[in-house]
Design an enzyme around this catalytic site. Structure first.
Site, short mmCIF file in Angstrom:
data_model
loop_
_atom_site.label_atom_id
_atom_site.label_comp_id
_atom_site.label_asym_id
_atom_site.label_seq_id
_atom_site.Cartn_x
_atom_site.Cartn_y
_atom_site.Cartn_z
CB SER A 1 24.13 -20.06 -2.06
OG SER A 1 23.99 -20.34 -3.43
CE LYS B 1 20.43 -18.07 -4.02
NZ LYS B 1 21.49 -18.25 -3.00
#
Length: 810
Positions: A715, A758
């Site tokens: 990611s 996140k």
């Protein structure tokens, strides 16, 4: 027609008494308890005062085919009945009656007729069956001899004065047919055999059948007597000592002396009071028999005693016995969830749905819930709320550190110090067959140095199709766990084995936003810590630095806490998705107040921002906020950890060299491959990205700070690409932008996981713009509204869009 003086007609109608299982033979007197209103009324009609005629005091006695039927019809009665004379009527409780009746002869039922409160049975006398008198006398003589043999084989406990009188009556009887009826009543045949003998109208055949049955019964009694005699003759010394010890205990009890072995009687009494399944009861009886023959001081006796004590203390679910369950109040459940947990609306809704299904279908086996999320977000408290709503006992099993599958399924009794597994121990602690058992930290069952497979040992217990016969190695008996409500918690789903994960329904609990943390601290943590630190009383939230004006005008507050204190603790002294560390920091501040009060110093009634640094020291997580300004070669990425999201800074620099790539920061293989892919993308499109550096004459160094922390995953691809373009193209990266997404060699941005965590990490750090893959737009509703209001979310599908949003020209 004994005792009547007149012969009853060959056909007629008499009140009928249906018996459930007892069979009445001609010539036999028998008491009958009457409880049905129709039977009581039939006897009253038969013995009514002023009744005349030869049928007075006579009734028909018939046997039902189904003993549980309270009102049998004609087809539900056996066709052969007994014409009976009522000898005596004994009044009992209102609505009940006991009568003594004597059978007269066999008759055949024709039909039933409803009368006033009872039923009349129409009958006719069967035709007489001609039999040779000599044969009948011979058969009756053989039958008398068999009766004598049968009575001699019976144990003395079954010989009574009534049986002796019945045998004497058989000896005196001269009618061969009547001898057969008396023997059929004396011998303990079952109802089916007796009904066959009553329906046999031929006296000779009836006597032959009786001789056959009685001879078989005598042979069985002889075999049993020989076996008992053989067992008694071959008692071992050990068994003989057991008998002597039993006698000694009886003598000590009579003398009033202390019985050191009274535990055996106590254990037997406890087991007798338990209602156990049939298979378990057989095992208990067998083990008790062995224990009584053992020396109480032997090791085998201690093992058997411990085993039986476990069985006596466990709750057992007996098939056919209903389990009482408390009613479920959904409104009360919703109120309790709101009181115990702030936010978590989606999770609360799923819990209410689970409870609603339990309310509508209490006997159905619902799904196995698993609350998944970082520590400190309220997983265990949710399980306690479910248990309280269901009205059941709550037991927690901590699976962290379990390395042996025997801790789940128990040890076999052959091992020294063997014990049942955690599940059986939890059932003993609960003391009920339907507790709520929390399997805490189920993801910690895997790892190195395992003995067996503890996670697989849970498969049988958690599978609704198998756990009604869960077998613990120590018990060695099937134990029914089907009424238990299992709830699991986990931090990281990837470590749960696939077979176990397939049986669970996951409810994800993500981290809290800053606003939610402040609300939890004010409404839940502070009152709790005030009580635990001896400062309970009226709590005031006075407006302080950074306050939003929330307060209370109490005249004499005990403790005042500035709103800015909570915000400071949540932003600069803790870094977590939950509130556990926030609670610890708040407890430390309150302990300082308690210490000053206990030492008699000046009365402290307020905690200010200045007190935080004095008690807790300098802030710990300032460096995790966003950077102070745009920089070249430095990009802010977003990462996911089991405790929530965090900022992931990517630094890129170039030095003279030969075009090599160097990566540091304890990167995993997947992240290294992602960095190589990003560098290849930049090299292949150098002109498009405005990269002027000669990549063949410089080395590229990629570093991710916090080198002691392992990092992995794809990611960070967009952050790596952005940092490379910035460093190689001489452009700066915006410090208030964070990003996540996997990048391909073609520049496409692919979806990633952990978006909610996140984004919350970016929100905590003060980021204002977050770049996410376009395929993650579906995760936007999962992000709290408070975070979405403060952030600008940009969904991109290509790296060009990322660079346009994050890079500054010049």
């Amino acid at each position: 027609m004994a005792g009547t003086g007149d012969r009853l007609p060959d056909t007629g109608a008499l009140p009928i008494l249906p018996l459930r299982s007892a069979v009445l033979f001609p010539g036999v007197s028998m008491p009958v308890d009457l409880g049905r209103a129709a039977s009581v009324e039939a006897v009253r009609q038969a013995t009514a005062q002023g009744r005349r005629g030869v049928t007075a005091n006579h009734v028909l006695v018939a046997v039902q085919r189904d003993p549980m039927n309270d009102r049998p019809s004609f087809d539900e009665l056996y066709p052969v009945a007994t014409l009976t004379r009522v000898v005596q009527v004994l009044r009992g409780l209102p609505g009940r009656m006991t009568v003594i009746v004597r059978g007269v002869e066999r008759v055949l039922l024709d039909s039933l007729e409803d009368a006033d409160g009872f039923e009349l049975g129409h009958y006719h006398r069967p035709p007489e069956v001609a039999s040779e008198l000599t044969m009948l006398v011979a058969l009756s003589s053989v039958l008398r001899d068999l009766v004598k043999r049968h009575e001699s084989l019976l144990p003395s406990s079954r010989v009574s004065q009534q049986r002796q009188e019945s045998v004497a009556a058989i000896e005196r009887e001269r009618d061969p047919a009547r001898v057969g009826d008396l023997v059929a009543h004396l011998v303990d045949f079952d109802s089916k055999r007796r009904m066959e003998l009553l329906e046999q109208l031929d006296p000779a055949e009836r006597l032959r059948r009786l001789i056959e049955l009685l001879a078989q019964r005598c042979n069985e009694l002889e075999v049993k007597r020989d076996i008992d005699r053989s067992v008694r003759d071959h008692l071992s010394r050990h068994e003989h000592e057991a008998v002597l010890r039993h006698k000694m205990r009886a003598i000590q009890s009579e003398l009033g002396e202390d019985d050191e072995e009274g535990w055996l009687e106590e254990l037997t009494r406890r087991l007798d009071q338990k209602i156990l399944p049939e298979e378990v009861q057989l095992a208990v009886d067998r083990e008790l028999g062995r224990l009584e023959r053992m020396n109480p001081q032997s090791s085998e006796a201690m093992i058997a005693r411990t085993y039986l004590e476990w069985i006596a203390e466990l709750p057992w679910l007996v098939p056919g016995r209903p389990v009482e369950q408390a009613p479920i109040d959904l409104e009360a459940a919703r109120a309790r969830l709101d009181a115990d947990h702030h936010g978590l609306d989606k999770v609360k809704r799923r819990v209410i749905e689970y409870l609603a299904v339990r309310k509508l279908a209490p006997n159905q086996r619902g799904p196995l819930l698993c609350f998944a999320g970082p520590p400190g977000v309220g997983k265990t408290t949710l399980a306690r709320s479910i248990a309280a709503t269901l009205g059941r006992r709550f037991v927690r099993i901590a699976l962290g550190g379990v390395r042996d599958d025997a801790e789940i399924r128990g040890h076999r009794r052959t091992y020294v110090g063997a014990l049942p597994g955690r599940l059986i121990q939890a059932m003993k602690t609960a003391g009920t067959v339907d507790p709520v058992i929390l399997l805490d930290e189920i993801d910690k069952l895997t790892g190195a140095n395992l003995r067996g497979d503890p996670a697989s040992a849970l498969l049988e217990a958690l599978d609704p199709e198998q756990n009604d016969a869960f077998e613990d190695h120590y018990l060695g008996l099937p134990y029914d766990l089907s009424k238990v409500v299992f709830i699991c918690t986990a931090n990281e789903l990837g470590t749960i084995p696939a077979a176990l994960r397939d049986r669970l329904e996951f409810i994800h609990l993500s981290g809290y936003t800053l606003a939610e943390k402040l609300a939890i601290a004010r409404g839940h943590l502070l009152p709790k810590e005030l009580r635990e630190n001896g400062l309970s009383g009226q709590v005031i939230y006075s407006p302080g630095r950074g306050s939003q004006g929330r307060g209370d005008a109490a005249a004499s507050p005990e403790v005042e806490v500035d709103d800015a204190v909570f915000e400071l603790l949540a932003t600069e002294y803790t870094r977590e998705s939950g509130v556990r560390n926030l609670q610890r920091r708040l407890a430390a501040l309150l302990r300082d107040v308690a210490m000053q009060r206990a030492e008699g110093r000046a009365e402290v009634d307020r905690i200010r921002v200045e007190d935080v640094g004095r008690v807790l020291g300098p802030p710990r997580f300032r460096e995790e906020l966003m950077g102070h300004g745009p920089r070249g070669g430095v990009c802010t990425g977003l990462g996911w950890t089991p405790v929530g999201g965090q900022l992931l800074f990517v630094e890129v620099t170039t030095v003279k060299g030969e075009g090599r790539l160097r990566m540091t920061g304890r990167l995993g293989e997947v992240m290294k491959e992602s960095a190589q892919a990003a560098l290849s993308l930049v090299k292949s499109r150098a002109d498009h990205f405005g990269v002027s550096a000669d990549l063949s004459k410089c080395d590229v160094h990629i570093h991710l700070p916090a080198g002691a922390v392992p990092k992995d995953g794809p990611s960070a691809g967009v952050a790596l690409t952005t940092a490379l373009v910035s460093a190689l193209g001489g452009k700066k990266v915006r410090h208030d932008v964070a990003m996540t997404g996997e990048v391909t060699l073609c520049g496409n941005v692919l979806a990633v996981g952990g978006v909610r965590e996140k984004v919350l990490a970016a929100h905590r750090a003060g980021i204002r713009d977050v770049i996410l893959p376009a395929h993650n737009r579906k995760d936007e509703p999962e992000i709290p509204i408070a975070a979405r209001k403060d952030l600008s979310l940009h969904f991109v599908s290509h790296v060009d869009e990322v660079l346009a949003l994050s890079l500054l020209e010049g």
